[in-house]
Write a protein that holds these residues in place. Structure first.
Motif, mmCIF file in Angstrom:
data_model
loop_
_atom_site.group_PDB
_atom_site.id
_atom_site.type_symbol
_atom_site.label_atom_id
_atom_site.label_comp_id
_atom_site.label_asym_id
_atom_site.label_seq_id
_atom_site.Cartn_x
_atom_site.Cartn_y
_atom_site.Cartn_z
ATOM 1 N N MET A 1 0.829 -1.210 0.000
ATOM 2 C CA MET A 1 0.000 0.000 0.000
ATOM 3 C C MET A 1 0.864 1.261 0.000
ATOM 4 S SD MET A 1 -2.898 -1.324 -0.296
ATOM 5 C CE MET A 1 -3.846 0.191 -0.243
ATOM 6 N N ALA A 2 1.919 1.257 0.815
ATOM 7 C CA ALA A 2 2.792 2.440 0.871
ATOM 8 C C ALA A 2 3.532 2.626 -0.454
ATOM 9 C CB ALA A 2 3.785 2.301 2.017
ATOM 10 N N GLY A 3 4.052 1.538 -0.990
ATOM 11 C CA GLY A 3 4.810 1.619 -2.236
ATOM 12 C C GLY A 3 3.950 2.041 -3.414
ATOM 13 N N SER A 4 2.792 1.415 -3.567
ATOM 14 C CA SER A 4 1.924 1.749 -4.698
ATOM 15 C C SER A 4 1.388 3.169 -4.578
ATOM 16 C CB SER A 4 0.763 0.750 -4.794
ATOM 17 O OG SER A 4 0.006 0.721 -3.602
ATOM 18 N N THR A 5 1.065 3.593 -3.350
ATOM 19 C CA THR A 5 0.587 4.962 -3.146
ATOM 20 C C THR A 5 1.658 5.971 -3.529
ATOM 21 O OG1 THR A 5 -0.882 4.266 -1.352
ATOM 22 C CG2 THR A 5 -0.339 6.609 -1.467
ATOM 23 N N CYS A 6 2.899 5.701 -3.152
ATOM 24 C CA CYS A 6 4.001 6.622 -3.490
ATOM 25 C C CYS A 6 4.234 6.683 -4.993
ATOM 26 C CB CYS A 6 5.283 6.185 -2.772
ATOM 27 S SG CYS A 6 5.334 6.583 -1.021
ATOM 28 N N VAL A 7 4.211 5.527 -5.655
ATOM 29 C CA VAL A 7 4.431 5.508 -7.104
ATOM 30 C C VAL A 7 3.341 6.292 -7.820
ATOM 31 C CG1 VAL A 7 4.490 4.055 -9.169
ATOM 32 C CG2 VAL A 7 5.714 3.343 -7.117
ATOM 33 N N MET A 8 2.087 6.050 -7.432
ATOM 34 C CA MET A 8 0.973 6.759 -8.078
ATOM 35 C C MET A 8 1.010 8.252 -7.762
ATOM 36 S SD MET A 8 -2.162 4.012 -7.825
ATOM 37 C CE MET A 8 -1.914 3.551 -6.116
ATOM 38 N N ALA A 9 1.350 8.572 -6.520
ATOM 39 C CA ALA A 9 1.471 9.990 -6.157
ATOM 40 C C ALA A 9 2.575 10.654 -6.972
ATOM 41 C CB ALA A 9 1.765 10.126 -4.664
ATOM 42 N N GLY A 10 3.691 9.953 -7.145
ATOM 43 C CA GLY A 10 4.786 10.488 -7.939
ATOM 44 C C GLY A 10 4.373 10.756 -9.373
ATOM 45 N N LEU B 1 8.797 2.637 -5.802
ATOM 46 C CA LEU B 1 9.300 1.449 -6.504
ATOM 47 C C LEU B 1 10.235 0.633 -5.623
ATOM 48 C CD1 LEU B 1 9.905 2.966 -10.051
ATOM 49 C CD2 LEU B 1 8.196 1.253 -9.434
ATOM 50 N N ILE B 2 11.060 1.303 -4.832
ATOM 51 C CA ILE B 2 11.954 0.596 -3.916
ATOM 52 C C ILE B 2 11.156 -0.194 -2.885
ATOM 53 C CG2 ILE B 2 13.663 0.901 -2.064
ATOM 54 C CD1 ILE B 2 14.801 3.252 -3.685
ATOM 55 N N LEU B 3 10.125 0.435 -2.326
ATOM 56 C CA LEU B 3 9.286 -0.266 -1.347
ATOM 57 C C LEU B 3 8.629 -1.496 -1.966
ATOM 58 C CD1 LEU B 3 7.527 2.732 0.460
ATOM 59 C CD2 LEU B 3 9.303 1.236 1.395
ATOM 60 N N LEU B 4 8.155 -1.374 -3.201
ATOM 61 C CA LEU B 4 7.498 -2.508 -3.858
ATOM 62 C C LEU B 4 8.475 -3.622 -4.187
ATOM 63 C CD1 LEU B 4 4.962 -0.669 -6.185
ATOM 64 C CD2 LEU B 4 4.430 -2.127 -4.225
ATOM 65 N N LEU B 5 9.735 -3.277 -4.387
ATOM 66 C CA LEU B 5 10.745 -4.316 -4.638
ATOM 67 C C LEU B 5 10.940 -5.214 -3.423
ATOM 68 C CD1 LEU B 5 13.445 -2.362 -6.692
ATOM 69 C CD2 LEU B 5 12.076 -4.321 -7.477
ATOM 70 N N PHE B 6 10.535 -4.729 -2.252
ATOM 71 C CA PHE B 6 10.595 -5.556 -1.044
ATOM 72 C C PHE B 6 9.400 -6.501 -0.947
ATOM 73 C CE2 PHE B 6 13.523 -2.196 0.282
ATOM 74 C CZ PHE B 6 14.532 -2.949 0.866
ATOM 75 N N ALA C 1 5.274 -7.224 -8.737
ATOM 76 C CA ALA C 1 4.463 -6.087 -8.273
ATOM 77 C C ALA C 1 5.138 -4.772 -8.636
ATOM 78 C CB ALA C 1 4.246 -6.175 -6.764
ATOM 79 N N ALA C 2 6.460 -4.693 -8.435
ATOM 80 C CA ALA C 2 7.204 -3.481 -8.773
ATOM 81 C C ALA C 2 7.172 -3.228 -10.276
ATOM 82 C CB ALA C 2 8.643 -3.586 -8.283
ATOM 83 N N LEU C 3 7.209 -4.308 -11.060
ATOM 84 C CA LEU C 3 7.179 -4.179 -12.518
ATOM 85 C C LEU C 3 5.847 -3.613 -12.999
ATOM 86 C CD1 LEU C 3 8.520 -4.653 -15.269
ATOM 87 C CD2 LEU C 3 7.600 -6.990 -15.222
ATOM 88 N N TYR C 4 4.742 -4.113 -12.444
ATOM 89 C CA TYR C 4 3.431 -3.574 -12.818
ATOM 90 C C TYR C 4 3.339 -2.092 -12.460
ATOM 91 C CZ TYR C 4 1.702 -8.333 -13.594
ATOM 92 O OH TYR C 4 1.507 -9.599 -14.074
ATOM 93 N N ALA C 5 3.862 -1.740 -11.288
ATOM 94 C CA ALA C 5 3.830 -0.344 -10.867
ATOM 95 C C ALA C 5 4.652 0.526 -11.807
ATOM 96 C CB ALA C 5 4.347 -0.214 -9.435
ATOM 97 N N PHE C 6 5.807 0.029 -12.197
ATOM 98 C CA PHE C 6 6.659 0.804 -13.116
ATOM 99 C C PHE C 6 5.985 0.951 -14.479
ATOM 100 C CE2 PHE C 6 9.801 0.964 -16.541
ATOM 101 C CZ PHE C 6 10.440 2.155 -16.213
#
Length: 305
Positions: free
Chosen positions: A64-73, A119-124, A129-134
């Motif tokens: 949730m934190a990682g995806s929220t940050c990516v989308m916010a970015g 993206l870093i958070l999602l890599l954890f 998941a990180a790939l879809y976000a990217f």
């Protein structure tokens, strides 16, 4: 306005104004609507993999934190790049990039930092998941905002792909997303965004025209926009039946929602008040998405289905 013309925030600036600026910068409502499908994807992955929330709470927080940050970015970078057309459009004139309450340099920096941290958070969680976000971030920032938004009416379809990857992020944090449920969730979001965006473009026709944004009704007119709106809504009709695993109640409610939206869409061919029709369509589409994903979540409760 030059990129380094303004300070980030003046000492005299009202804290309430600053919070309001951040809300505009993050496009708070859009961000929330993008986070909900991530949660739904994660929640349903727990259900279908027989996992428990207590055993996966760390993955949940990271997801949730990682995806929220990516989308916010991505949303922040959209504000940074679109400052010229945001100055023209009435609905975006209060964004801090337009008012100058936040410098464009600061906004660009924030957008990059949020994107990288997310993206870093999602890599954890998982690489998938990180790939879809990217993929979603790249499509929204480069293929939609920078490349297609001002040039091609296809921008709506391109932008819809970026918004549709959100449930895949949530699901893939737990399990590979090569499963019928996340794929159908992706398709629902992808298809839903297109008629939803079309009616926004009708509602804000004059603003998009003045800003030179290549929205379908501005370039090709209302008649073709209405036809395509109905066609895309009709494409939603079979999708609930691929989610039979969520129960009969879900399928019935989702199908009724689809039929209701289709009937409302068709009514646009017989009205002379296009703005009123577009307003009704907008309200229906917003509630449609919220109801669909909330019901997906509660469908995993044994007494529901």
């Amino acid at each position: 306005m030059k990129k380094d013309e303004k300070t980030v925030i003046s000492p005299q600036q009202n804290p309430n104004t600053f919070l309001s600026d951040l809300k505009e910068l993050f496009k708070a409502v859009v961000l929330i609507f993008n986070v909900l499908p991530v949660f739904a994807g994660f929640w349903l992955a727990l259900y279908f993999t027989n996992s428990t929330f207590t055993a996966s709470w760390d993955l949940f927080l990271l997801t949730m934190a990682g995806s929220t940050c990516v989308m916010a970015g991505a949303l922040i970078l959209n504000n940074w790049y679109d400052v010229d057309i945001d100055t023209i459009m009435e609905r975006t004139k209060n964004r801090p990039t337009v008012t100058g309450n936040l410098s464009l340099k600061a906004v660009l920096t924030m957008g990059i930092i949020f994107s990288v941290v997310g993206l870093i958070l999602l890599l954890f969680t998982t690489i998938e998941a990180a790939l879809y976000a990217f993929i979603g971030w790249f499509i929204y920032v480069f293929l939609y905002t920078i490349w297609s938004k001002r040039k091609y009416t296809l921008n709506t379809v391109i932008g819809s792909v970026s918004g549709a990857v959100t449930p895949l992020i949530g699901w893939a944090a737990l399990e590979p997303a090569n499963h019928t449920v996340p794929i159908i969730m992706f398709l629902i979001l992808f298809i839903w965004q297109i008629p939803h965006t079309f009616v926004i473009a009708i509602r804000k026709y004059d603003e998009y025209k003045a800003a030179g944004v290549a929205m379908l009704p501005v370039v090709h007119g209302l008649a073709i926009t209405k036809r395509q709106t109905v066609i895309y809504i009709a494409c939603l009709l079979p999708l609930p039946f691929y989610l039979a695993s969520l129960g009969t109640t879900f399928m019935v409610i989702a199908t009724l929602l689809n039929i209701g939206w289709l009937i409302l869409g068709i009514s646009g061919f017989f009205t002379k008040d296009d703005l009123n029709w577009a307003n009704k369509m907008f309200l229906y589409s917003v509630n449609y998405l919220m109801i669909i994903f909330i019901i997906m979540i509660i469908a995993t409760v044994p007494w529901f289905g």
